[in-house]
Write a protein that holds these residues in place. Structure first.
Motif, mmCIF file in Angstrom:
data_model
loop_
_atom_site.group_PDB
_atom_site.id
_atom_site.type_symbol
_atom_site.label_atom_id
_atom_site.label_comp_id
_atom_site.label_asym_id
_atom_site.label_seq_id
_atom_site.Cartn_x
_atom_site.Cartn_y
_atom_site.Cartn_z
ATOM 1 N N VAL A 124 0.825 -1.217 0.000
ATOM 2 C CA VAL A 124 0.000 0.000 0.000
ATOM 3 C C VAL A 124 0.855 1.261 0.000
ATOM 4 O O VAL A 124 0.381 2.319 -0.432
ATOM 5 N N ARG A 125 2.105 1.170 0.462
ATOM 6 C CA ARG A 125 2.989 2.330 0.315
ATOM 7 C C ARG A 125 3.252 2.613 -1.164
ATOM 8 O O ARG A 125 3.287 3.768 -1.596
ATOM 9 N N LEU A 126 3.428 1.555 -1.929
ATOM 10 C CA LEU A 126 3.675 1.707 -3.355
ATOM 11 C C LEU A 126 2.404 2.045 -4.131
ATOM 12 O O LEU A 126 2.457 2.749 -5.151
ATOM 13 N N ASN A 127 1.270 1.546 -3.667
ATOM 14 C CA ASN A 127 -0.005 1.788 -4.347
ATOM 15 C C ASN A 127 -1.065 2.075 -3.293
ATOM 16 O O ASN A 127 -1.716 1.153 -2.782
ATOM 17 N N PRO A 128 -1.253 3.345 -2.920
ATOM 18 C CA PRO A 128 -2.183 3.691 -1.837
ATOM 19 C C PRO A 128 -3.649 3.409 -2.156
ATOM 20 O O PRO A 128 -4.495 3.573 -1.273
ATOM 21 N N ARG A 161 -7.367 -4.514 -2.282
ATOM 22 C CA ARG A 161 -7.205 -5.892 -1.809
ATOM 23 C C ARG A 161 -6.081 -5.988 -0.779
ATOM 24 O O ARG A 161 -6.158 -6.795 0.154
ATOM 25 N N ALA A 162 -5.055 -5.165 -0.904
ATOM 26 C CA ALA A 162 -3.966 -5.197 0.069
ATOM 27 C C ALA A 162 -4.445 -4.692 1.427
ATOM 28 O O ALA A 162 -4.074 -5.229 2.479
ATOM 29 N N TYR A 163 -5.275 -3.625 1.439
ATOM 30 C CA TYR A 163 -5.823 -3.138 2.715
ATOM 31 C C TYR A 163 -6.699 -4.216 3.369
ATOM 32 O O TYR A 163 -6.629 -4.452 4.578
ATOM 33 N N SER A 164 -7.538 -4.854 2.564
ATOM 34 C CA SER A 164 -8.440 -5.866 3.120
ATOM 35 C C SER A 164 -7.658 -7.069 3.644
ATOM 36 O O SER A 164 -7.928 -7.576 4.744
ATOM 37 N N SER A 165 -6.654 -7.508 2.878
ATOM 38 C CA SER A 165 -5.854 -8.654 3.318
ATOM 39 C C SER A 165 -5.034 -8.301 4.548
ATOM 40 O O SER A 165 -4.857 -9.125 5.445
#
Length: 398
Positions: A106-110, A114-118
């Motif tokens: 999420v640092r690379l793609n805010p 799916r990364a926030y949920s995972s």
């Protein structure tokens, strides 16, 4: 990405509640592994392995690590690699490392929903409920139609003891995905946490209409039947849960509690033995077996189980209370006093602990301390008979 025994009722012991939380999160990790956003032009063995499709998680970690070290990825493509490695760590049960990978993604793609949920799911599994909620909040802001994120946040709220918010989130998850048996089951558990077992049973039955082999729904419906004193229905559900998942310590433990409530102590102990063999670090099963031994008159075995339970869960006030009861019956009044005092320290306004401590103080000749505890217990719970009886016996009440 579904155990507690997460009960907050301070007036009485709750049955063993096996939440869907851990399994739900693991299923989401597995689902993510089979539905990855892919970097373009997957051509190398490492790229295919990192994507996680039909790849063992340890091999996926190795493949993703090779891609990170290659220096060929940046921006969103590198975020995907970190995300995939986080999923692989999650499948391995290494949730702390998974969280680190999702942080990097999420640092690379805010806007990587799916990364926030995972990450929220991994935080759930490490007990970081507030951080999990914050991560699910971000996922929901980015995608308000994500049933998975609402279900995950509901699990976090339920784990914090906020049953109302949990129910609201599971209800929204079900509006978005009405075929999700896990969300029905989790909503049922949240209702059971509130004592609404009829509503809980309705949700478990809805889950079973979706998946007639869903063991967790049978397990938790059995717990609610047992709470309603429908022991035969409870035992039938526990039997089914055990048939479907014979390695479930929760199913054996819950059946043991139900059998003990029916007075079938020997069968209860056999089930609790099995539960402990399957999950030897579960303090709840040890406490329940200690209760069964106590009711069977084996105070020595009860004390051994309570002692072991407290090494695993040293802040469980209820176990201290049960051990104080056994020490009192055994005539070990100073040991009983220490345990009753510890119970009162951990749960200051629970009348039964103060009542028991008052009775112990009376045995030890500390009349003033006994009267103070008994009066406070009577004020906290006027329906509790022991304090008033003791105060009458001591000539304080007429």
């Amino acid at each position: 990405m579904q155990t507690r025994q997460g009960c907050s009722d301070k007036s009485m012991p709750k049955p063993l509640i096996h939440s869907c939380l851990a399994l739900w999160a693991l299923l989401a990790f597995a689902a993510a592994a089979n539905a990855q956003p892919q970097a373009p032009a997957l051509i190398s063995t490492d790229e295919q392995g990192c994507a996680g499709v039909n790849t063992a998680p340890a091999d996926a970690v190795q493949a993703c690590t090779a891609l990170v070290g290659s220096g060929r990825y940046a921006g969103n493509n590198l975020a995907i690699v970190y995300f995939n490695r986080g999923i692989a760590y999650g499948r391995l049960g290494d949730y702390d490392r998974a969280i680190g990978e999702f942080d990097a993604a999420v640092r690379l793609n805010p806007t990587y929903t799916r990364a926030y949920s995972s990450r929220g799911s991994a935080l759930l599994l490490t007990g970081n409920f507030d951080r999990a909620i914050a991560s699910f909040d971000q996922a929901i802001r980015l995608d308000p139609n994500s049933a998975t994120s609402f279900a995950g946040r509901g699990s976090a709220y339920r784990s914090k003891g906020d049953a109302d918010r949990a129910i609201a989130d599971f209800s929204q998850a079900l509006r978005l995905n009405p075929g999700d048996a896990a969300s029905y089951t989790e909503r049922g558990i949240a209702s059971a946490d509130k004592g609404d077992h009829d509503r809980a049973i309705a949700d478990y039955e809805a889950a079973l209409k979706i998946d007639s082999n869903y063991s967790l729904a049978y397990l938790n419906r059995g717990i609610s039947w047992n709470a309603k004193k429908e022991s035969d229905k409870a035992l039938a559900d526990f039997d089914t849960a055990i048939r479907l998942t014979p390695e479930s310590g929760a199913a054996y433990g819950s059946r043991g509690v139900a059998l003990e409530a029916k007075g079938e102590t020997e069968r209860a102990i056999a089930d609790l033995d099995k539960a402990i063999a399957l999950d030897p670090r579960n303090a709840g099963y040890l406490q329940s077996r200690g209760n069964a031994w106590r009711n069977h008159g084996r105070l020595d075995k009860a004390l051994a189980d309570y002692n072991q339970a407290l090494t695993l869960a040293p802040k469980n006030w209820l176990t201290y209370y049960y051990r104080a009861q056994v020490q009192y019956v055994a005539g070990n009044f100073r040991e009983a006093l220490a345990d009753a005092t510890r119970t009162a320290e951990l749960n200051a306004n629970w009348a039964p602990a103060l009542s028991l401590r008052g009775l112990i103080q009376e045995k030890l000749g500390a009349k003033d301390a006994a009267i103070a505890d008994l009066r406070r217990a009577a004020a906290l719970d006027p329906a509790l008979p022991q304090p008033a009886d003791a105060l009458r016996r001591m000539g304080i009440l007429r």
